[in-house]
Design an enzyme around this catalytic site. Structure first.
Site, mmCIF file in Angstrom:
data_model
loop_
_atom_site.group_PDB
_atom_site.id
_atom_site.type_symbol
_atom_site.label_atom_id
_atom_site.label_comp_id
_atom_site.label_asym_id
_atom_site.label_seq_id
_atom_site.Cartn_x
_atom_site.Cartn_y
_atom_site.Cartn_z
ATOM 1 N N GLU A 169 0.952 -1.241 0.028
ATOM 2 C CA GLU A 169 -0.008 0.072 -0.034
ATOM 3 C C GLU A 169 0.619 1.315 -0.108
ATOM 4 O O GLU A 169 0.418 2.114 1.102
ATOM 5 C CB GLU A 169 -0.832 0.034 1.141
ATOM 6 N N GLU A 381 -5.624 -8.292 -0.650
ATOM 7 C CA GLU A 381 -6.611 -7.923 0.569
ATOM 8 C C GLU A 381 -7.774 -7.620 0.374
ATOM 9 O O GLU A 381 -8.014 -7.098 -0.716
ATOM 10 C CB GLU A 381 -5.987 -6.983 1.590
HETATM 11 C C1 BG6 Z 1 -4.898 -2.498 4.819
HETATM 12 C C2 BG6 Z 1 -3.583 -2.727 5.428
HETATM 13 O O1 BG6 Z 1 -4.962 -1.003 4.137
HETATM 14 O O2 BG6 Z 1 -5.932 -2.292 5.807
HETATM 15 C C3 BG6 Z 1 -3.483 -3.650 6.725
HETATM 16 O O3 BG6 Z 1 -2.824 -3.409 4.579
HETATM 17 C C4 BG6 Z 1 -4.704 -3.139 7.538
HETATM 18 O O4 BG6 Z 1 -2.484 -3.541 7.447
HETATM 19 C C5 BG6 Z 1 -6.044 -3.232 6.858
HETATM 20 O O5 BG6 Z 1 -4.856 -3.706 8.861
HETATM 21 C C6 BG6 Z 1 -7.303 -3.048 7.628
HETATM 22 O O6 BG6 Z 1 -7.366 -1.545 8.140
HETATM 23 P P1 BG6 Z 1 -7.261 -1.362 9.715
HETATM 24 O O7 BG6 Z 1 -7.325 0.254 9.549
HETATM 25 O O8 BG6 Z 1 -8.476 -1.808 10.279
HETATM 26 O O9 BG6 Z 1 -5.915 -1.865 10.336
#
Ligand code: BG6
Length: 482
Positions: A169, A381
């Site tokens: 990211e 993801e």
């Molecule tokens: C993604 C990241 O943007 O979102 C993760 O790569 C992150 O590291 C995930 O945990 C979920 O977002 P958050 O803010 O709940 O951690």
């Protein structure tokens, strides 16, 4: 044939994903060096209500049990990241044999269970040593040091890992530069800093991509980018222009550098107009171009879409902020002066943490990427963060997560029907882990980890309803989504 009747290819990869700081714990064990998360979670309480990853979900000590659960669910692949400071405590130089061994052991366990590793080189956790030495991404020196780290892990694990992702990211690291980095005061108040850091990330990525092809037999290189489609608020041409500007500024600027080896012209022109242009040295663009020739697939992290309108004249620059309390509402929308301004999309709902839920947006981005770049894509993801409840009998009922993932899988089918070369799907997350914004209370996993933010308990693992559901999806290669 309707798109829902399309099948996933026989070699489609069903996986799941995590990142090192968010799961491992053991932050000061076995010679690990300090990373930025170790420091800023304690110092300036970056995660909601001062939570840290000191124990996280104790994966460092429980990886064998965790891999067994991955096997039980039927995962073909597991995406995880290497903690740079665990293998090279000073960022460069002497390796830490116990840290290096930890990842060999994890990889051995994965292969013993026939699970393909997909490894991210850097998922936010920069070694503190490099921040103390020269300010991390603020110095060109990081390009050499990232390459040193990349070559070290590539040589070490080249026989065990074929799929490599360089950076997680990058656009989020740039857009939320103060939240994802340990900055000096000077960096914090320098509006150009994030774009210079972005340029160094592109150079570092390119060096690492070249190294993957040099070192790993049959190695495949990508990077995982956060991806949201930007919709216009109305069909007023000014809103449509704002949506085009947002797509260029937030998406194509990063993809063009990785895939085409060039910067998006309208974004460079905007940065120059705003006095935000970064320094490009002779040879830099040639390196970025060479890196793009070693870029085999694009990883995308898709959670949500975004809606924008023409910017309010005179509005000051700010980044988006979702609510952290999990009770809906409280969104601060992004503003980029003279470019676009975020706003609510009335056509779609959102999670309790104010993330718009939009499976159609996934089809949109997948097809857009394919039409523009003709490159294979891996979803690295996608997931639903929520408060889950462990029942007395050890069950966890998470129909909202099943619903979310089911609809996104349907969108993947539609994209495949429309020609997208989709390699695999790695939802976030394999098991519950530390949310970077909300601590452990906001859960994403197929496996529940029994701990709270205040009490780490024994971190016992429990299978959620979504665990059994996803197992069946994998067993039927995405045919049975009920
Ligand atoms: C993604 C990241 O943007 O979102 C993760 O790569 C992150 O590291 C995930 O945990 C979920 O977002 P958050 O803010 O709940 O951690």
């Amino acid at each position: 044939m309707p798109t829902e009747n399309y099948k996933f290819p026989a070699d489609f990869v069903w996986g799941a994903t995590t990142s090192s700081y968010q799961i491992e714990g053991a932050v000061s064990e076995d010679g690990k060096g300090e990373d930025i998360w170790d420091v800023f979670t304690k110092e300036d309480h970056r995660i909601f209500e001062h939570h840290t990853g000191e124990t996280a979900c104790d994966h460092y000590h429980r990886f064998k049990e965790d891999v067994k659960l991955m096997k039980e669910i039927g995962l073909h692949a597991y995406r995880f990241s290497i903690n740079w400071a665990r293998v090279l405590p000073d960022g460069v130089g002497e390796p830490n044999p116990e840290g290096v061994e930890f990842y060999h052991n994890l990889l051995h366990e994965l292969h013993a269970h026939n699970i393909e590793p997909v490894v991210t080189m850097w998922h936010y956790d920069l070694p503190m040593a490099l921040v103390n030495k020269y300010g991390g991404w603020g110095s060109r020196q990081i390009v050499d040091d990232f390459e040193y780290y990349a070559r070290f892990i590539l040589n070490e694990y080249k026989d065990e890992v074929k799929y490599w992702l360089t950076i997680n990211e990058q656009s989020i690291v740039v857009n939320y530069i103060d939240r994802k980095n340990k900055l000096t005061n000077e960096q914090k108040f320098d509006p150009k800093f994030r774009y210079q850091a972005n340029h160094y990330m592109n150079l570092a990525h390119a060096r690492a991509a070249i190294a993957v092809h040099e070192i790993v037999p049959g190695g495949q290189c990508g990077a995982a980018l956060d991806m949201a489609p930007y919709y216009p608020h109305t069909c007023d041409p000014k809103d449509i222009l704002a949506a085009k500007n947002a797509s260029n500024f937030k998406n194509y600027f990063y993809m063009d550098a990785y895939i085409r080896g060039e910067y998006t012209e309208s974004v460079l022109a905007y940065l120059k107009r705003q006095g935000l242009m970064f320094d490009i040295q002779p040879g830099d663009m040639e390196l970025i171009k060479k890196g793009s020739e070693c870029f085999d697939f694009l990883g995308i992290n898709y959670y949500q879409s975004a809606c924008v309108k023409a910017p309010t004249p005179g509005a000051a620059r700010r980044s988006k902020q979702n609510n952290k309390i999990g009770k809906g509402g409280h969104v601060v929308y992004e503003v980029q002066p003279d470019l676009f301004e975020g706003c609510k999309n009335e056509f779609i709902g959102d999670t309790d943490f104010s993330m718009p839920i939009d499976p159609v947006g996934l089809e949109y981005v997948l097809e857009d990427i394919n039409d523009r770049y003709h490159i294979p894509v891996m979803i690295c993801e996608n997931g639903f963060g929520a408060y889950d409840k462990l029942e007395k009998d050890g069950s966890i009922h998470d129909p909202y997560r099943i619903e979310y993932i089911r609809e996104h899988i349907k969108a993947m089918k539609a994209a495949i029907a429309n020609g997208v070369k989709l390699l695999g799907y790695n939802p976030w997350s394999t098991f519950d882990l530390l949310s970077t914004s909300n601590g452990i209370a906001k859960r994403y996993g197929f496996v529940y980890v029994d701990r709270t933010d205040d009490d780490v308990k024994e971190c016992k693992r429990y299978r959620k309803d979504s665990f059994y559901w996803y197992k069946n999806v994998i067993a039927t290669n995405g045919k049975n989504l009920e």
